[in-house]
Design a protein around this motif. Sequence first.
Motif, mmCIF file in Angstrom:
data_model
loop_
_atom_site.group_PDB
_atom_site.id
_atom_site.type_symbol
_atom_site.label_atom_id
_atom_site.label_comp_id
_atom_site.label_asym_id
_atom_site.label_seq_id
_atom_site.Cartn_x
_atom_site.Cartn_y
_atom_site.Cartn_z
ATOM 1 N N UNK A 269 26.543 -9.235 -19.934
ATOM 2 C CA UNK A 269 26.127 -10.596 -20.204
ATOM 3 C C UNK A 269 25.811 -10.831 -21.666
ATOM 4 N N UNK A 270 25.154 -9.863 -22.304
ATOM 5 C CA UNK A 270 24.767 -10.008 -23.708
ATOM 6 C C UNK A 270 25.987 -10.088 -24.615
ATOM 7 N N UNK A 271 26.979 -9.240 -24.359
ATOM 8 C CA UNK A 271 28.138 -9.212 -25.257
ATOM 9 C C UNK A 271 29.243 -10.169 -24.828
ATOM 10 N N UNK A 272 29.014 -10.915 -23.734
ATOM 11 C CA UNK A 272 29.992 -11.903 -23.289
ATOM 12 C C UNK A 272 31.167 -11.312 -22.549
ATOM 13 N N UNK A 273 30.959 -10.173 -21.914
ATOM 14 C CA UNK A 273 32.026 -9.514 -21.177
ATOM 15 C C UNK A 273 32.001 -9.986 -19.734
ATOM 16 N N UNK A 274 33.090 -10.559 -19.286
ATOM 17 C CA UNK A 274 33.222 -11.017 -17.907
ATOM 18 C C UNK A 274 34.684 -10.878 -17.505
ATOM 19 N N UNK A 275 35.070 -11.505 -16.419
ATOM 20 C CA UNK A 275 36.424 -11.297 -15.900
ATOM 21 C C UNK A 275 37.488 -11.552 -16.967
ATOM 22 N N UNK A 276 38.313 -10.559 -17.179
ATOM 23 C CA UNK A 276 39.466 -10.613 -18.080
ATOM 24 C C UNK A 276 39.103 -10.714 -19.562
ATOM 25 N N UNK A 277 37.822 -10.593 -19.925
ATOM 26 C CA UNK A 277 37.470 -10.724 -21.335
ATOM 27 C C UNK A 277 37.414 -9.392 -22.066
ATOM 28 N N UNK A 278 37.779 -8.300 -21.389
ATOM 29 C CA UNK A 278 37.891 -7.030 -22.111
ATOM 30 C C UNK A 278 38.928 -7.159 -23.225
ATOM 31 N N UNK A 279 39.795 -8.175 -23.123
ATOM 32 C CA UNK A 279 40.818 -8.392 -24.143
ATOM 33 C C UNK A 279 40.233 -8.813 -25.487
ATOM 34 N N UNK A 280 38.945 -9.102 -25.523
ATOM 35 C CA UNK A 280 38.311 -9.359 -26.822
ATOM 36 C C UNK A 280 38.370 -8.115 -27.702
ATOM 37 N N UNK A 281 38.637 -6.960 -27.076
ATOM 38 C CA UNK A 281 38.703 -5.707 -27.816
ATOM 39 C C UNK A 281 40.141 -5.261 -28.074
ATOM 40 N N UNK A 282 41.108 -6.098 -27.763
ATOM 41 C CA UNK A 282 42.503 -5.758 -28.017
ATOM 42 C C UNK A 282 43.407 -6.290 -26.932
ATOM 43 N N UNK A 283 44.715 -6.145 -27.155
ATOM 44 C CA UNK A 283 45.695 -6.738 -26.235
ATOM 45 C C UNK A 283 45.816 -5.954 -24.929
ATOM 46 N N UNK A 284 45.618 -4.648 -24.987
ATOM 47 C CA UNK A 284 45.772 -3.818 -23.780
ATOM 48 C C UNK A 284 44.624 -2.825 -23.675
ATOM 49 N N UNK A 285 43.397 -3.330 -23.483
ATOM 50 C CA UNK A 285 42.213 -2.459 -23.567
ATOM 51 C C UNK A 285 42.106 -1.450 -22.424
ATOM 52 N N UNK A 286 41.595 -0.274 -22.768
ATOM 53 C CA UNK A 286 41.311 0.771 -21.800
ATOM 54 C C UNK A 286 39.875 1.214 -22.030
ATOM 55 N N UNK A 287 39.040 1.082 -21.009
ATOM 56 C CA UNK A 287 37.634 1.449 -21.115
ATOM 57 C C UNK A 287 37.490 2.960 -20.899
ATOM 58 N N UNK A 288 36.862 3.630 -21.869
ATOM 59 C CA UNK A 288 36.730 5.093 -21.830
ATOM 60 C C UNK A 288 35.273 5.463 -22.124
ATOM 61 N N UNK A 289 34.577 6.090 -21.185
ATOM 62 C CA UNK A 289 33.202 6.528 -21.468
ATOM 63 C C UNK A 289 33.176 7.775 -22.337
ATOM 64 N N UNK A 290 32.137 7.908 -23.134
ATOM 65 C CA UNK A 290 31.931 9.134 -23.900
ATOM 66 C C UNK A 290 31.584 10.247 -22.916
ATOM 67 N N UNK A 291 32.345 11.341 -22.906
ATOM 68 C CA UNK A 291 32.112 12.388 -21.897
ATOM 69 C C UNK A 291 30.982 13.342 -22.266
ATOM 70 N N UNK A 292 30.433 13.977 -21.243
ATOM 71 C CA UNK A 292 29.487 15.071 -21.429
ATOM 72 C C UNK A 292 30.250 16.397 -21.430
ATOM 73 N N UNK A 293 29.660 17.416 -22.052
ATOM 74 C CA UNK A 293 30.222 18.749 -21.935
ATOM 75 C C UNK A 293 30.087 19.188 -20.477
ATOM 76 N N UNK A 294 31.063 19.935 -19.940
ATOM 77 C CA UNK A 294 31.000 20.349 -18.530
ATOM 78 C C UNK A 294 29.693 21.016 -18.134
ATOM 79 N N UNK A 295 29.110 21.826 -19.023
ATOM 80 C CA UNK A 295 27.857 22.491 -18.672
ATOM 81 C C UNK A 295 26.718 21.482 -18.547
ATOM 82 N N UNK A 296 26.700 20.475 -19.421
ATOM 83 C CA UNK A 296 25.669 19.433 -19.334
ATOM 84 C C UNK A 296 25.889 18.563 -18.097
ATOM 85 N N UNK A 297 27.153 18.322 -17.758
ATOM 86 C CA UNK A 297 27.455 17.538 -16.563
ATOM 87 C C UNK A 297 26.999 18.267 -15.305
ATOM 88 N N UNK A 298 27.149 19.596 -15.293
ATOM 89 C CA UNK A 298 26.679 20.370 -14.140
ATOM 90 C C UNK A 298 25.158 20.289 -14.023
#
Length: 221
Positions: free
Chosen positions: A90-119
Amino acid sequence: MDYLNHTLRWFAELLWPSRCAACSTLGAVLCGACLATLTPLNERGRTQSAYLDSLTAASPMRGTMEILIYALKYRGMQQLAIPLGDWMAGVIGLRRDTARMFGANPLIVPVPLHPSRLRERDYNQAALLARQLAIVSMGTIDTMALARVRKTHSQVRTHSRVERLDNMRGAFAVVHPETVTDRDIVLVDDVCTTGATLEDCARALKESGARLVSAIVLARG
């Protein structure tokens, strides 16, 4: 299976009702009063990074937000990612189909944890937030595009930006380059302090063919 999960959640809520992570009020994991105390920032702009094209922060890292992020990361309160992700969108104005504010073909990718930290933690808070942003925007998400291939020291123990950049250098790699080639990547993380983590993520993505790399964080430290 969905019915069974719903039933189990209903019984769990009946036996152990939710308490607000910030004030312990019964009824919800984040009560309306505490939600209202969050400070919207929506700080968005280009960066001086060689790899990260833009950074958007929804809130400063202080007050109630700091308590909530601690609860999400260290108290196992995974369900906080839903209201926090909704608030963030809501704060950044992200709603249905507005991920395109970040580019024409956006892909959302989370910053990963190291496998040991994830365990140790059993979940990745950045991935939980990213999933909620993907739900709100109906965007495409890939939680496996990026991997943490080197375990680093805690960033809390490294003070300057130069130290943090050195600590993170080479910590991330793209697993399947074809999934990010010519894509506009939207990195998601809970907190950004110096930006060293996001910088190395962006480096790995750009070197694997990503076109643009933007980042959204819940809080800026």
